[in-house]
Design an enzyme around this catalytic site. Sequence first.
Site, PDB file in Angstrom:
ATOM      1  N   CYS B  80      37.271 -21.713 -23.716  1.00  0.00           N
ATOM      2  CA  CYS B  80      37.453 -20.262 -23.818  1.00  0.00           C
ATOM      3  C   CYS B  80      36.839 -19.537 -22.617  1.00  0.00           C
ATOM      4  CB  CYS B  80      36.897 -19.761 -25.147  1.00  0.00           C
ATOM      5  SG  CYS B  80      37.499 -18.138 -25.605  1.00  0.00           S
ATOM      6  N   HIS B 174      38.408 -23.642 -29.290  1.00  0.00           N
ATOM      7  CA  HIS B 174      37.020 -23.997 -29.586  1.00  0.00           C
ATOM      8  C   HIS B 174      36.897 -25.227 -30.471  1.00  0.00           C
ATOM      9  CE1 HIS B 174      35.425 -20.252 -27.948  1.00  0.00           C
ATOM     10  NE2 HIS B 174      36.453 -19.648 -28.500  1.00  0.00           N
ATOM     11  N   GLU B 176      34.482 -27.003 -30.699  1.00  0.00           N
ATOM     12  CA  GLU B 176      33.090 -27.036 -31.166  1.00  0.00           C
ATOM     13  C   GLU B 176      32.881 -26.261 -32.462  1.00  0.00           C
ATOM     14  OE1 GLU B 176      34.223 -25.312 -28.665  1.00  0.00           O
ATOM     15  OE2 GLU B 176      33.271 -23.343 -28.527  1.00  0.00           O
TER      16      GLU B 176
END
Lengths: 301, 195
Positions: B80, B174, B176
């Site tokens: 991002c 994302h 994560e």
Amino acid sequence: MTLNEQSRQTTSSPLVKRGLAEMLKGGVIMDVVNAEQAKIAEDAGAVAVMALERVPADIRAQGGVARMSDPDMIEQIMKTVSIPVMAKSRIGHFVEAQILESLKVDYIDESEVLSPADYVNHIDKWKFGVPFVCGATNLGEALRRITEGAAMIRSKGEAGTGDVSEATKHIRTIRAEIAALSAKTKDELYVAAKELQAPYDLVCEVAASGKLPVVLFVAGGVATPADAAMMMQLGADGVFVGSGIFKSGNPAQRAAAIVKATTFYNDPSVIAAASRGLGEAMVGINVSDLPAPHRLSERGW
Amino acid sequence: MALPIGVLALQGDFREHAATLDHIGVQHRLVRTVEELESVAGLIIPGGESTTIQKLATMFGLFEPISEKIRNGLPVFGTCAGLILIADRLLDGIEGQSTFGGLDVTVRRNAFGHQSDSFEIDLDFAGLDTPVHAAFIRAPIIESVGPNAVALATLPDGRIVAAGQGNLLGISFHPEVTGEHRIHRLFADLVKRAI
């Protein structure tokens, strides 16, 4: 949450709503009252701005009913900056929230800084596609707001004072209550949920993970780089700075200094350097001098 | 002993990246200073606010050293805001916004609009046999890929959301925050090969 079958996309899911707050972590969100201030905030490294007509210090000084800001003013700020723009609705005022959603603000703050519109109910935030941030002074309050759909929590502090003591009290309280919850055995969590006035499942989740399921920022009274760093050391994910920046002598410099101190909160030499030559801080009011009816943190429940 | 992978920890969701590396058993350390940057074998640039991360990197003298490391082949993975920061060309940045560069792509910042247009979707990703669950949060897209880079994932409408080039990997979404560990694994392998 809506699923668009054709593109297989899900919008406004809890993950996406909470996710934006995750991206703001380690950052400073600044109150701004016009496009010019918004630009200064963005240039200083703010991760988002809160668009409002009067900063809390002025709401406090001028008195009267404080309401949602003029849509024109919010839109002007949205046009000026590229970072996320948040705006405040009154507690329980779901139509103000509907208006803010239609303006496509990135986050709504259901805020005790404005005059409450409902002394019983907060907004049912699950009904909205736009995420909400809500204030809390303790863990029970935070969990009730999350139950209503808040995707981010900020401890309340005492807005518009420049006195950080309430912010300290609230973040310490929330962190201590989470730690106490984590230390309980499973059979003690039923009573804990009752005492916190929060749903049992959510209480169990917090007890197991040792943290809120959403991002926790600190707000209300942060005025200096040292204040911001202290909140981060106490376990905040980031800070809101309201009146502290644009009620000070040199807003651009102070804003950048608070951004630096929030990132390097564990490095006193960086915080010391950031604290030099900032000029006058906001004058401020001691919270202990505020008569109880004027304490904003006591709004909301 | 091999050097750890660094996670740039100026602002954003760097803790989620560290937790993902923990999960796949890869050594890591947070990077906030030039000294810390010197001690890592690769660097992850997290999601966050690209303007803020760039300003902090500049204020603390990390901007040039990171750019130089990228030019000298340091493996870097950006998600991002991290993708924005390693792109060679940026659209819709704020006045004066610059990037570390390295990845031969043109990235448009905040390409999907407001937060209400953020979304989740399953995507095919080059090198992975099953789709990844991707969260796009005020995300950038890759408008075009130059001759030195390759596209690694696209949306159903064909827009590019991941690209790689040598030791660089940049994605709009994302992993994560969605519990997707495989892209971090790909990056860890890339770092291992680069040493």
